[in-house]
Scaffold this motif. Structure first.
Motif, PDB file in Angstrom:
ATOM      1  N   LYS A  81       0.811  -1.219   0.000  1.00  0.00           N
ATOM      2  CA  LYS A  81       0.000   0.000   0.000  1.00  0.00           C
ATOM      3  C   LYS A  81       0.847   1.274   0.000  1.00  0.00           C
ATOM      4  O   LYS A  81       0.299   2.376  -0.089  1.00  0.00           O
ATOM      5  CB  LYS A  81      -0.924   0.022   1.220  1.00  0.00           C
ATOM      6  CG  LYS A  81      -2.082  -0.952   1.140  1.00  0.00           C
ATOM      7  CD  LYS A  81      -2.987  -0.785   2.356  1.00  0.00           C
ATOM      8  CE  LYS A  81      -4.163  -1.741   2.296  1.00  0.00           C
ATOM      9  NZ  LYS A  81      -5.033  -1.606   3.491  1.00  0.00           N
ATOM     10  N   GLU A  82       2.151   1.115   0.110  1.00  0.00           N
ATOM     11  CA  GLU A  82       3.035   2.290   0.077  1.00  0.00           C
ATOM     12  C   GLU A  82       3.145   2.776  -1.370  1.00  0.00           C
ATOM     13  O   GLU A  82       4.192   2.693  -2.019  1.00  0.00           O
ATOM     14  CB  GLU A  82       4.416   1.929   0.645  1.00  0.00           C
ATOM     15  CG  GLU A  82       4.391   1.416   2.071  1.00  0.00           C
ATOM     16  CD  GLU A  82       4.139   2.531   3.072  1.00  0.00           C
ATOM     17  OE1 GLU A  82       4.099   3.716   2.675  1.00  0.00           O
ATOM     18  OE2 GLU A  82       3.983   2.225   4.276  1.00  0.00           O
ATOM     19  N   TYR A  83       2.025   3.289  -1.869  1.00  0.00           N
ATOM     20  CA  TYR A  83       1.913   3.624  -3.288  1.00  0.00           C
ATOM     21  C   TYR A  83       2.971   4.628  -3.746  1.00  0.00           C
ATOM     22  O   TYR A  83       3.555   4.473  -4.825  1.00  0.00           O
ATOM     23  CB  TYR A  83       0.528   4.191  -3.587  1.00  0.00           C
ATOM     24  CG  TYR A  83      -0.613   3.233  -3.403  1.00  0.00           C
ATOM     25  CD1 TYR A  83      -0.448   1.861  -3.600  1.00  0.00           C
ATOM     26  CD2 TYR A  83      -1.882   3.694  -3.054  1.00  0.00           C
ATOM     27  CE1 TYR A  83      -1.517   0.990  -3.446  1.00  0.00           C
ATOM     28  CE2 TYR A  83      -2.950   2.826  -2.905  1.00  0.00           C
ATOM     29  CZ  TYR A  83      -2.758   1.476  -3.082  1.00  0.00           C
ATOM     30  OH  TYR A  83      -3.807   0.616  -2.935  1.00  0.00           O
ATOM     31  N   THR A 105      -8.959  -7.847  -0.126  1.00  0.00           N
ATOM     32  CA  THR A 105      -7.615  -7.305  -0.360  1.00  0.00           C
ATOM     33  C   THR A 105      -7.445  -6.960  -1.840  1.00  0.00           C
ATOM     34  O   THR A 105      -6.430  -6.394  -2.232  1.00  0.00           O
ATOM     35  CB  THR A 105      -6.532  -8.323   0.048  1.00  0.00           C
ATOM     36  OG1 THR A 105      -6.789  -9.557  -0.631  1.00  0.00           O
ATOM     37  CG2 THR A 105      -6.556  -8.566   1.549  1.00  0.00           C
ATOM     38  N   TYR A 106      -8.456  -7.294  -2.625  1.00  0.00           N
ATOM     39  CA  TYR A 106      -8.396  -7.075  -4.070  1.00  0.00           C
ATOM     40  C   TYR A 106      -8.412  -5.596  -4.422  1.00  0.00           C
ATOM     41  O   TYR A 106      -7.677  -5.147  -5.314  1.00  0.00           O
ATOM     42  CB  TYR A 106      -9.572  -7.789  -4.725  1.00  0.00           C
ATOM     43  CG  TYR A 106      -9.745  -7.528  -6.198  1.00  0.00           C
ATOM     44  CD1 TYR A 106      -8.710  -7.802  -7.103  1.00  0.00           C
ATOM     45  CD2 TYR A 106     -10.945  -7.029  -6.694  1.00  0.00           C
ATOM     46  CE1 TYR A 106      -8.882  -7.580  -8.459  1.00  0.00           C
ATOM     47  CE2 TYR A 106     -11.119  -6.821  -8.052  1.00  0.00           C
ATOM     48  CZ  TYR A 106     -10.089  -7.085  -8.928  1.00  0.00           C
ATOM     49  OH  TYR A 106     -10.260  -6.872 -10.277  1.00  0.00           O
ATOM     50  N   ASN A 121      -6.218  -0.837  -7.243  1.00  0.00           N
ATOM     51  CA  ASN A 121      -6.004   0.614  -7.277  1.00  0.00           C
ATOM     52  C   ASN A 121      -4.539   1.020  -7.120  1.00  0.00           C
ATOM     53  O   ASN A 121      -4.247   2.198  -6.915  1.00  0.00           O
ATOM     54  CB  ASN A 121      -6.844   1.290  -6.182  1.00  0.00           C
ATOM     55  CG  ASN A 121      -8.325   1.143  -6.446  1.00  0.00           C
ATOM     56  OD1 ASN A 121      -8.772   1.234  -7.577  1.00  0.00           O
ATOM     57  ND2 ASN A 121      -9.094   0.895  -5.397  1.00  0.00           N
ATOM     58  N   ASN A 122      -3.638   0.071  -7.209  1.00  0.00           N
ATOM     59  CA  ASN A 122      -2.219   0.371  -7.030  1.00  0.00           C
ATOM     60  C   ASN A 122      -1.676   1.117  -8.259  1.00  0.00           C
ATOM     61  O   ASN A 122      -1.564   0.534  -9.341  1.00  0.00           O
ATOM     62  CB  ASN A 122      -1.435  -0.922  -6.818  1.00  0.00           C
ATOM     63  CG  ASN A 122      -0.005  -0.666  -6.371  1.00  0.00           C
ATOM     64  OD1 ASN A 122       0.510   0.445  -6.479  1.00  0.00           O
ATOM     65  ND2 ASN A 122       0.642  -1.698  -5.861  1.00  0.00           N
ATOM     66  N   LYS A 163      -9.330 -10.344 -15.027  1.00  0.00           N
ATOM     67  CA  LYS A 163      -9.681  -9.649 -16.265  1.00  0.00           C
ATOM     68  C   LYS A 163      -9.899  -8.158 -15.995  1.00  0.00           C
ATOM     69  O   LYS A 163      -9.455  -7.298 -16.771  1.00  0.00           O
ATOM     70  CB  LYS A 163     -10.942 -10.267 -16.862  1.00  0.00           C
ATOM     71  CG  LYS A 163     -11.322  -9.709 -18.227  1.00  0.00           C
ATOM     72  CD  LYS A 163     -12.536 -10.448 -18.785  1.00  0.00           C
ATOM     73  CE  LYS A 163     -12.915  -9.902 -20.160  1.00  0.00           C
ATOM     74  NZ  LYS A 163     -14.116 -10.613 -20.701  1.00  0.00           N
ATOM     75  N   ASN A 164     -10.550  -7.832 -14.884  1.00  0.00           N
ATOM     76  CA  ASN A 164     -10.781  -6.427 -14.518  1.00  0.00           C
ATOM     77  C   ASN A 164      -9.472  -5.714 -14.189  1.00  0.00           C
ATOM     78  O   ASN A 164      -9.310  -4.527 -14.491  1.00  0.00           O
ATOM     79  CB  ASN A 164     -11.729  -6.343 -13.324  1.00  0.00           C
ATOM     80  CG  ASN A 164     -13.152  -6.739 -13.682  1.00  0.00           C
ATOM     81  OD1 ASN A 164     -13.533  -6.749 -14.848  1.00  0.00           O
ATOM     82  ND2 ASN A 164     -13.933  -7.101 -12.668  1.00  0.00           N
ATOM     83  N   LEU A 165      -8.557  -6.435 -13.566  1.00  0.00           N
ATOM     84  CA  LEU A 165      -7.245  -5.867 -13.259  1.00  0.00           C
ATOM     85  C   LEU A 165      -6.532  -5.475 -14.545  1.00  0.00           C
ATOM     86  O   LEU A 165      -5.940  -4.391 -14.645  1.00  0.00           O
ATOM     87  CB  LEU A 165      -6.407  -6.883 -12.477  1.00  0.00           C
ATOM     88  CG  LEU A 165      -5.037  -6.419 -11.975  1.00  0.00           C
ATOM     89  CD1 LEU A 165      -5.171  -5.316 -10.941  1.00  0.00           C
ATOM     90  CD2 LEU A 165      -4.270  -7.599 -11.381  1.00  0.00           C
TER      91      LEU A 165
END
Length: 372
Positions: free
Chosen positions: A184-186, A226-227, A232-233, A282-284
């Motif tokens: 999460k450390e974007y 967790t998806y 959103n990364n 597929k959405n990713l």
């Protein structure tokens, strides 16, 4: 007279030496060109072009791989790519240091030279090796993120780029692998990707670990989602393809038919989650307009291999067919999807009784047939 003769001899000697040097240089250039042409032809030969596009068919080498076994496995599995690890020594789960293992680096270079000559592509991975391999990178959580990321960029990625990725023209460089605890450390990871882009013009990827969602978890930012974090990364916009370590939990049964596993990829049975792994992947891909690659795809040769694929010993009951069924199910679901770039078998290069993920004979047949 003698002085003039001496000068004439010296001139002829100089011309002779120059001629010899030119001949040697020409031979060397010819050999290099022959090698380049040979390698290019081998690369072309080892591309896998299907009706759904160009595909990667790879294998992850275990850290203790041997050259001979790696080459045997490449041939047996029909691979066009190999994921080559460079061991990165990390002393503990909260350590801020990460150091390239010198012997592992030398070994990787030696192997890559052999692979290039055979026309095999290379995905280069700085492989986190925590406390001599006793602990998992999914649990790593450095105390000081500033220090850790500076070490990762300057002490790990930059030398690997300069000493291996650039000179040996690897297919792709993995900039991070399965760092669940601080994914999460974007801002940090975006900085890493931009740093690599400035120093390396080749392909890059980032490997995220598997996840789970549950249809019954409807709360906002649900405990079992967790998806969303992965989806959103923003680092994913800076890579050429998204790698996923695909140890998704599928069923709650000790043994499964291929049909049952195929159904479970579309709706997982374990804990009644009904997670649609296919749609989420597929959405990713769609969100970031990047192909998705199974950076690790493996099943232990045990009962419950698809209950907890991430566990090398989910059961003490040996079962090769369960492993093969896992590979067959993924093949049937994903082989024809244009957004799926391919897969990398975990793990090859070392074969002994301790290697629970090493593919059995039945699995080798399935893997070899993929994309044919």
């Amino acid at each position: 007279m003698f002085k003039g003769l001496s000068t004439h001899v010296k001139r002829n000697k100089f011309k002779y030496i120059t001629l010899v040097i030119l001949i040697i240089a020409a031979i060397l250039v010819k050999e290099v060109l022959i090698d380049i042409v040979y390698v290019d032809k081998q690369y072309e030969k080892n591309r896998i072009i299907t009706p759904w596009g160009d595909k990667i068919k790879s294998g992850n080498l275990s850290v203790d791989y041997t050259f001979d076994q790696a080459l045997i496995d490449i041939e047996a599995l029909g691979l066009n790519t190999v994921n080559v690890p460079v061991q990165i020594d990390i002393p503990s789960l909260n350590s801020n240091t990460a150091v390239i293992n010198v012997d592992s680096k030398k070994k990787a270079i030696q192997l890559i030279k052999k692979l290039r000559y055979k026309g095999i592509n290379v995905i280069l991975e700085p492989y986190p090796y925590i406390k001599n391999g006793e602990l998992y990178e999914t649990q790593l959580n450095p105390d000081d993120k500033d220090v850790w990321f500076q070490n990762w960029k300057g002490g790990v990625l930059l030398p690997i780029i300069h000493d291996i990725a650039k000179p040996y023209k690897v297919y792709a460089l993995c900039i991070g692998s399965n760092f669940d605890q601080f994914e999460k450390e974007y801002n940090y990871w975006t900085d890493v990707s931009e740093f690599v882009r400035k120093n390396y013009q080749g392909r890059i990827t980032y490997k995220t670990n598997w996840w789970y969602t549950a249809a019954w978890d409807t709360s906002k930012n649900g405990q079992h989602d967790t998806y969303t974090t992965k989806l959103n990364n923003p680092v994913l916009q800076n890579v050429d393809f998204i790698s996923v370590a695909a140890y998704f939990e599928l069923t709650d049964k000790e043994t499964n038919t291929v049909e049952n596993l195929v159904n479970s990829i579309h709706s997982t049975q374990i804990f009644d989650r009904h997670q649609n792994i296919f749609e989420e992947l597929k959405n990713l891909s769609s969100k970031w307009n990047k192909p998705v690659f199974f950076g690790e795809l493996g099943f232990p040769k045990r009962n419950k291999a698809t209950v907890h694929p991430w566990n090398p010993e989910p059961s003490n009951i040996f079962n090769e067919q369960e492993q093969a069924n896992g590979f067959q199910a993924y093949k049937e679901v994903f082989e024809k999807e244009s957004w799926n770039l391919g897969f990398s078998v975990f793990a090859i290069g070392k074969k002994d009784e301790l290697k629970n993920y090493y593919p059995c004979d039945q699995s080798i047949k399935v893997i070899n047939s993929w994309y044919k």
